[in-house]
Design a protein around this motif. Sequence first.
Motif, PDB file in Angstrom:
ATOM      1  N   LEU A  69       3.310  39.238  24.476  1.00 53.71           N
ATOM      2  CA  LEU A  69       2.227  39.879  23.722  1.00 53.71           C
ATOM      3  C   LEU A  69       2.529  41.363  23.516  1.00 53.71           C
ATOM      4  CD1 LEU A  69      -0.905  38.111  25.251  1.00 53.71           C
ATOM      5  CD2 LEU A  69       0.039  37.796  22.945  1.00 53.71           C
ATOM      6  N   MET A  70       3.126  42.010  24.517  1.00 51.04           N
ATOM      7  CA  MET A  70       3.548  43.405  24.354  1.00 51.04           C
ATOM      8  C   MET A  70       4.627  43.500  23.281  1.00 51.04           C
ATOM      9  SD  MET A  70       3.685  44.610  28.334  1.00 51.04           S
ATOM     10  CE  MET A  70       4.405  46.189  27.938  1.00 51.04           C
ATOM     11  N   GLY A  71       5.572  42.574  23.306  1.00 48.86           N
ATOM     12  CA  GLY A  71       6.615  42.549  22.290  1.00 48.86           C
ATOM     13  C   GLY A  71       6.024  42.398  20.896  1.00 48.86           C
ATOM     14  N   LEU A  72       5.006  41.536  20.775  1.00 47.88           N
ATOM     15  CA  LEU A  72       4.341  41.334  19.487  1.00 47.88           C
ATOM     16  C   LEU A  72       3.626  42.604  19.038  1.00 47.88           C
ATOM     17  CD1 LEU A  72       3.367  39.643  17.110  1.00 47.88           C
ATOM     18  CD2 LEU A  72       1.534  38.763  18.608  1.00 47.88           C
ATOM     19  N   ALA A  73       2.964  43.286  19.960  1.00 47.45           N
ATOM     20  CA  ALA A  73       2.263  44.528  19.609  1.00 47.45           C
ATOM     21  C   ALA A  73       3.243  45.568  19.076  1.00 47.45           C
ATOM     22  CB  ALA A  73       1.507  45.069  20.822  1.00 47.45           C
ATOM     23  N   VAL A  74       4.356  45.738  19.766  1.00 46.44           N
ATOM     24  CA  VAL A  74       5.361  46.706  19.323  1.00 46.44           C
ATOM     25  C   VAL A  74       5.969  46.269  17.994  1.00 46.44           C
ATOM     26  CG1 VAL A  74       7.608  47.736  19.870  1.00 46.44           C
ATOM     27  CG2 VAL A  74       5.869  47.515  21.658  1.00 46.44           C
ATOM     28  N   ALA A  75       6.291  44.984  17.886  1.00 42.30           N
ATOM     29  CA  ALA A  75       6.898  44.465  16.654  1.00 42.30           C
ATOM     30  C   ALA A  75       5.980  44.659  15.456  1.00 42.30           C
ATOM     31  CB  ALA A  75       7.240  42.983  16.827  1.00 42.30           C
ATOM     32  N   GLU A 101      -5.979  39.473  19.096  1.00 44.56           N
ATOM     33  CA  GLU A 101      -6.428  40.653  19.841  1.00 44.56           C
ATOM     34  C   GLU A 101      -5.268  41.615  20.115  1.00 44.56           C
ATOM     35  OE1 GLU A 101      -8.520  41.377  24.138  1.00 44.56           O
ATOM     36  OE2 GLU A 101      -9.362  39.766  22.880  1.00 44.56           O
ATOM     37  N   THR A 102      -4.110  41.070  20.402  1.00 45.02           N
ATOM     38  CA  THR A 102      -2.912  41.894  20.611  1.00 45.02           C
ATOM     39  C   THR A 102      -2.606  42.722  19.370  1.00 45.02           C
ATOM     40  OG1 THR A 102      -1.969  40.355  22.207  1.00 45.02           O
ATOM     41  CG2 THR A 102      -0.416  41.777  21.025  1.00 45.02           C
ATOM     42  N   ILE A 103      -2.646  42.071  18.223  1.00 40.07           N
ATOM     43  CA  ILE A 103      -2.355  42.773  16.962  1.00 40.07           C
ATOM     44  C   ILE A 103      -3.447  43.794  16.660  1.00 40.07           C
ATOM     45  CG2 ILE A 103      -2.038  42.450  14.471  1.00 40.07           C
ATOM     46  CD1 ILE A 103      -0.892  39.601  15.269  1.00 40.07           C
ATOM     47  N   ALA A 104      -4.699  43.444  16.958  1.00 38.07           N
ATOM     48  CA  ALA A 104      -5.808  44.382  16.737  1.00 38.07           C
ATOM     49  C   ALA A 104      -5.646  45.617  17.630  1.00 38.07           C
ATOM     50  CB  ALA A 104      -7.149  43.703  16.996  1.00 38.07           C
ATOM     51  N   MET A 105      -5.249  45.417  18.884  1.00 43.50           N
ATOM     52  CA  MET A 105      -5.032  46.556  19.791  1.00 43.50           C
ATOM     53  C   MET A 105      -3.892  47.442  19.278  1.00 43.50           C
ATOM     54  SD  MET A 105      -7.051  47.170  22.263  1.00 43.50           S
ATOM     55  CE  MET A 105      -5.974  48.354  23.054  1.00 43.50           C
ATOM     56  N   ILE A 132      -5.320  49.509  16.521  1.00 42.82           N
ATOM     57  CA  ILE A 132      -6.215  50.560  17.015  1.00 42.82           C
ATOM     58  C   ILE A 132      -5.400  51.738  17.572  1.00 42.82           C
ATOM     59  CG2 ILE A 132      -7.886  51.122  18.842  1.00 42.82           C
ATOM     60  CD1 ILE A 132      -8.980  48.208  18.434  1.00 42.82           C
ATOM     61  N   VAL A 133      -4.396  51.422  18.372  1.00 45.29           N
ATOM     62  CA  VAL A 133      -3.556  52.475  18.942  1.00 45.29           C
ATOM     63  C   VAL A 133      -2.862  53.256  17.832  1.00 45.29           C
ATOM     64  CG1 VAL A 133      -1.504  52.937  20.359  1.00 45.29           C
ATOM     65  CG2 VAL A 133      -3.238  51.307  21.157  1.00 45.29           C
ATOM     66  N   ARG A 134      -2.362  52.545  16.840  1.00 41.72           N
ATOM     67  CA  ARG A 134      -1.684  53.226  15.725  1.00 41.72           C
ATOM     68  C   ARG A 134      -2.657  54.130  14.985  1.00 41.72           C
ATOM     69  NH1 ARG A 134       3.530  51.897  12.879  1.00 41.72           N
ATOM     70  NH2 ARG A 134       3.599  53.476  11.287  1.00 41.72           N
ATOM     71  N   HIS A 135      -3.867  53.621  14.737  1.00 39.21           N
ATOM     72  CA  HIS A 135      -4.883  54.409  14.029  1.00 39.21           C
ATOM     73  C   HIS A 135      -5.170  55.718  14.768  1.00 39.21           C
ATOM     74  CE1 HIS A 135      -8.683  55.467  12.082  1.00 39.21           C
ATOM     75  NE2 HIS A 135      -9.163  55.635  13.304  1.00 39.21           N
ATOM     76  N   TRP A 136      -5.466  55.616  16.065  1.00 37.00           N
ATOM     77  CA  TRP A 136      -5.834  56.817  16.817  1.00 37.00           C
ATOM     78  C   TRP A 136      -4.651  57.737  17.045  1.00 37.00           C
ATOM     79  CZ3 TRP A 136     -10.268  58.743  16.518  1.00 37.00           C
ATOM     80  CH2 TRP A 136     -11.359  57.908  16.282  1.00 37.00           C
TER      81      TRP A 136
END
Length: 158
Positions: A83-89, A117-121, A124-128
């Motif tokens: 899931l971390m890999g997906l978020a970074v990817a 939820e992983t992609i949404a997080m 959110i991190v990218r936005h902020w």
Amino acid sequence: MKSNRTLKSLVIAASLGATFTLAPANAEDASATAAYKDIQATLGSVPDMFKTLPDVAVAGAWAEIKGVQLNPNTALNGKTKELMGLAVASQIPCQYCIYFHTEAAKLNGATDEEIKETIAMAAIVRHWSTMLNGSQVDLATFKKQTDDVFAAVKAKSQ
């Protein structure tokens, strides 16, 4: 006579140079060959992604993946790592990585809701990050405000 000795010296020097130059290449080839055999044994095939690497990098890349990503004896479980890999990817963005880490997360038990939820997080991190960096918010002030928020939340929960 002198030119003959010079020629012999050059031939010997060239031979030694070639020997020392080839020895590491053979070791690198052997290391890559061993890594390819282990990849085949572990994954059932050798994906082309490994073949894009120069031979000198194959063993190290495989050791990193096998030692962290595929290792069940690390602090993070497989689902969390994928899931971390997906978020970074999702942020890079890398369509290859997104596909791989989505499928690997599912294989490790992630639900469709966890993937969303992983992609949404990640979004959110990218936005902020964009807002804070673009607005040049003072980092020391941000850290103090963050610490104050967490202290208040912790006090409330006790």
